[in-house]
Scaffold this motif. Structure first.
Motif, PDB file in Angstrom:
ATOM      1  N   GLU A  47       0.756  -1.177   0.110  1.00  0.00           N
ATOM      2  CA  GLU A  47       0.123  -0.333   0.098  1.00  0.00           C
ATOM      3  C   GLU A  47       1.012   1.237   0.112  1.00  0.00           C
TER       4      GLU A  47
ATOM      5  N   GLN B  85      -9.185   1.305   1.865  1.00  0.00           N
ATOM      6  CA  GLN B  85      -8.477   1.299   0.789  1.00  0.00           C
ATOM      7  C   GLN B  85      -8.786   0.252  -0.378  1.00  0.00           C
ATOM      8  N   ASN B  86      -8.491   0.545  -1.447  1.00  0.00           N
ATOM      9  CA  ASN B  86      -8.446  -0.330  -2.744  1.00  0.00           C
ATOM     10  C   ASN B  86     -10.058  -0.872  -2.795  1.00  0.00           C
TER      11      ASN B  86
ATOM     12  N   ASN C 178      -9.549   6.898   2.500  1.00  0.00           N
ATOM     13  CA  ASN C 178      -8.341   6.932   1.880  1.00  0.00           C
ATOM     14  C   ASN C 178      -7.861   6.033   0.973  1.00  0.00           C
ATOM     15  N   MET C 179      -7.312   6.467  -0.244  1.00  0.00           N
ATOM     16  CA  MET C 179      -7.134   5.525  -1.421  1.00  0.00           C
ATOM     17  C   MET C 179      -7.967   4.605  -1.639  1.00  0.00           C
TER      18      MET C 179
END
Ligand code: NDP
Length: 459
Positions: free
Chosen positions: A34, A336-337, A360-361
């Motif tokens: 990450e 994330q993802n 976030n992300m």
């Protein structure tokens, strides 16, 4: 040449420099996928700026930016309700203090490891820079899972966690806040233990309760900010969220207040999710239903599947994410993802025109590429979810002045900050008639931090 310097030949292309830099970063930080992902995205945006600014190269700005100033890891022993000893691992990544003391949340989730926290701390540096406030970047947490634990177990864990962390933080040094698994309850327990150990009543954490130094609007700030950012993006097309259909992932703090603001502004919210599945309410989640969700998640700490049992005409999709549901707007607000290539394609095919990242992300690199190619309005997390840390900054300002600003004042400042983040993204991200917000946010966030680092010498 030191092992992390780039080849000097000016004929070497920016992308070769980026690739070379990433090869070295990956070798130096094995397994931290990450972190690699977060750095790669920023490097792709800022390498042209670095190559055209000799001072940045000469003083190793990029090499220093990707190396945390300090990483603290520690044992967190605690005793569960059965009397058994449990041991978790605690972390604080103090990434960059060029423009202010370290600031960033604490995450309690079983998936927490050093690579995840380094990605979050790295993102935080640029996000905090974008807010216009004086805050450096950090992030921390533990692989502790608060889900299914009693209040007493959570308290014992938080006290043990703070018993080590307290010596590394302080209102001028490092000011943690909440993140996944860390809400008002956990912040309260940690603040109590900090005060006891340090014998000081100071604003060492943000996201505090209103009774002991918290700011009005802090719980709402990330979700509201993500909607304000979506409004800013839509306004570039003379459009707004009113009348639009929105999908939201997650059902925690960010998801709940994203929904609240969208409902207030006249959008129709049709989904919530958690790590077990997604609920789809085609009739729309109204204020009353949202209030029920807040009780479910924040008080009873239940699962989102219960929504489908409570309300008529609701579909529960176990193991599924919300991205196949037809929508105009998408607000990833879980982790994330969570938007991968196929999810991004499905959003575009279903007519989604705007994605504003509360999490976030949350979008994988292939997903980001898909959004950028489709030229939809795509607001990356470090810009779109900066409202949370911005209001944390306002909480710090109020603590310093022994002040308590009214809700309207904090909300007004939040809106102003989201507006200026948007303006900054447009300034650095304009590509013809289109705005590349990824590029804009990365470069705008980078320039301020890089210039501060230049002025402070090689430290
Ligand atoms: P919460 O703990 O309040 O809620 C998290 C939500 O996301 C829950 O519904 C949770 O479901 C879901 N979730 C967590 N992990 C996963 C996973 N691996 N897969 C699927 N669903 C998951 O956290 P927040 O709302 O505070 O944070 C959400 C996101 O927003 C995070 O990415 C965080 O970093 C980001 N963020 C938060 C800020 C804040 O102010 N709180 C500020 C800026 C960004 P379940 O209950 O099943 O785990």
């Amino acid at each position: 040449m030191s092992d992390n310097k780039m080849p000097e030949d000016s004929a070497v292309s920016v992308s070769t420099h980026s690739q070379h830099f990433m090869e070295q970063l990956t070798a130096r930080n094995p397994g931290e996928i990450e972190f690699h992902q977060a750095v790669r995205e920023v490097v792709q945006s800022v390498m042209p700026v670095i190559r055209s600014t000799p001072a940045y190269q000469e003083s190793g700005i990029l090499q220093r930016l990707v190396e945390p100033e300090r990483v603290i890891t520690f044992r967190v022993p605690w005793i569960d309700d059965q009397g058994d000893v449990q041991v978790n691992r605690g972390f604080r990544v103090e990434m960059n203090s060029a423009i202010g003391p370290y600031k960033g949340g604490l995450r309690f989730h079983p998936t927490v490891n050093l690579g995840v926290l380094k990605f979050l701390a790295f993102e935080q540096v640029f996000k905090n820079s974008l807010t216009t406030l004086s805050m450096g970047g950090g992030k921390g947490g533990s692989n502790f899972d608060p889900k299914g634990k009693s209040d007493n177990e959570v308290m014992r864990f938080c006290q043990s966690f703070m018993t080590e962390l307290f010596r590394h933080i302080g209102p001028d040094v490092d000011i943690p806040a909440g993140d996944i698994g860390v809400g008002g309850r956990e912040i309260g327990y940690m603040f109590g233990q900090y005060k006891r150990l340090a014998n000081r009543f100071v604003g060492v954490l943000t996201g505090k309760g209103m009774e002991y130094g918290g700011s009005l609007m802090r719980p709402e700030a990330t979700g509201y900010g993500a909607v304000y950012f979506a409004q800013e993006m839509l306004s570039t097309n003379n459009d707004s969220v009113k009348g639009k259909t929105a999908v939201i992932s997650g059902s925690g703090n960010v998801a709940q207040y994203t929904a609240e603001k969208l409902i207030e502004l006249g959008a129709k919210v049709v989904t919530f999710s958690d790590s077990a599945g997604t609920i789809v309410d085609k009739n729309g989640i109204d204020r009353e239903k949202l209030e029920w969700v807040m009780q479910l998640k924040n008080v009873r700490r239940g699962r989102i599947s219960e929504y489908a049992e409570k309300f008529k005409g609701v579909e529960y999709m176990p193991g599924m994410k919300p991205w196949t549901i037809k929508c105009d707007l998408a607000f990833p607000s879980a982790t994330q993802n969570e938007i991968e290539l196929e999810d991004a394609k499905s959003l575009i095919e279903n007519g989604c025109m705007c994605v504003s990242e509360g999490a976030n992300m949350p979008t994988s690199p292939e997903g980001v590429e898909t959004f950028l190619k489709a030229k939809i309005l795509y607001g990356p997390g470090k810009a779109a979810n900066a409202g949370g840390v911005a209001v944390s900054g306002l909480e710090m300002a109020q603590n310093r002045g022994f002040l308590h600003w009214p809700r309207e004042e904090v909300d007004g400042r939040l809106q102003q900050i989201m507006h200026s983040i948007h303006e900054n993204c447009v300034r650095y991200g304009k590509e013809g008639s289109h705005v590349n917000y990824v590029h804009g946010a990365n470069v705008a966030g980078f320039v301020k931090v890089a210039n501060a680092m230049l002025q402070q010498g090689v430290v």
